[in-house]
Scaffold this motif. Structure first.
Motif, PDB file in Angstrom:
ATOM      1  N   LEU A  36       9.717   7.984   4.731  1.00 29.71           N
ATOM      2  CA  LEU A  36       9.089   9.265   5.050  1.00 29.71           C
ATOM      3  C   LEU A  36       9.691  10.423   4.252  1.00 29.71           C
ATOM      4  O   LEU A  36       8.984  11.349   3.862  1.00 29.71           O
ATOM      5  N   TYR A  37      10.981  10.385   4.018  1.00 29.46           N
ATOM      6  CA  TYR A  37      11.708  11.535   3.498  1.00 29.46           C
ATOM      7  C   TYR A  37      11.472  11.786   2.003  1.00 29.46           C
ATOM      8  O   TYR A  37      11.166  12.905   1.595  1.00 29.46           O
ATOM      9  N   SER A  60       2.989   7.072   2.236  1.00 23.90           N
ATOM     10  CA  SER A  60       4.387   7.061   2.681  1.00 23.90           C
ATOM     11  C   SER A  60       4.506   7.508   4.124  1.00 23.90           C
ATOM     12  O   SER A  60       5.269   6.935   4.899  1.00 23.90           O
ATOM     13  N   LEU A  61       3.744   8.529   4.480  1.00 25.28           N
ATOM     14  CA  LEU A  61       3.752   9.014   5.856  1.00 25.28           C
ATOM     15  C   LEU A  61       3.268   7.923   6.816  1.00 25.28           C
ATOM     16  O   LEU A  61       3.898   7.652   7.841  1.00 25.28           O
ATOM     17  N   GLY A  64       5.896   4.985   6.926  1.00 22.33           N
ATOM     18  CA  GLY A  64       7.111   5.368   7.637  1.00 22.33           C
ATOM     19  C   GLY A  64       6.908   5.475   9.139  1.00 22.33           C
ATOM     20  O   GLY A  64       7.715   4.974   9.930  1.00 22.33           O
ATOM     21  N   VAL A  65       5.813   6.090   9.552  1.00 28.86           N
ATOM     22  CA  VAL A  65       5.532   6.227  10.983  1.00 28.86           C
ATOM     23  C   VAL A  65       5.263   4.862  11.611  1.00 28.86           C
ATOM     24  O   VAL A  65       5.757   4.553  12.698  1.00 28.86           O
TER      25      VAL A  65
END
Length: 138
Positions: A36-37, A60-61, A64-65
């Motif tokens: 996420l970062y 990516s969001l 990651g979630v």
């Protein structure tokens, strides 16, 4: 008397931890934040600013979630460990091309290990199945 509360809490946590794929969930939870970062980060080293521009910020969001959710599922729904483990493994592999080499391997490696651990974990048997051996009559 203060020690009794800590010892009791530790025993309860150990009992909880042994009934689910704890380390698989922990590694999966740790895999999500680096993925996420990095697509959204502006990292500076002294006077040098490192920006990682990517068009895959949404991917990516999402990855990651979903990895964080899979880690929580492993902890709170241990009977879903196989599907959560396979999903974690696939999401971690997808993060390599989509999310900056899987969060520069900081999300990829814990995700792969966590997914593998979830698939290989099996619950302890609560009741012994030691039955007397059947004789063949002879």
């Amino acid at each position: 008397m203060h020690d009794l509360g800590f010892a009791s809490a530790r025993r309860r946590f150990r009992r909880w931890r042994c009934t689910r794929p704890f380390w698989a969930g922990a590694l999966t939870l740790l895999a999500g934040p680096p993925i996420l970062y990095f697509p959204y980060a502006h990292i500076s080293f002294g006077g040098l600013i490192l920006v990682v521009p990517t068009t895959a910020g949404t991917g990516s969001l999402l990855i990651g979630v979903l990895l964080v959710v899979m880690g929580a599922i492993m902890w709170y729904q241990p009977h879903m460990r196989i599907s959560a483990g396979i999903t974690t493994y696939v999401l971690s592999l997808i993060s390599f091309p989509v999310a900056n080499l899987g969060g520069f391997f900081l999300g990829l490696l814990p995700g792969l290990i966590g997914g593998s651990l979830a698939c290989s974990w099996s619950p302890l048997k609560t009741s012994p199945t030691d039955k007397p051996a059947a004789s063949d009559g002879g």
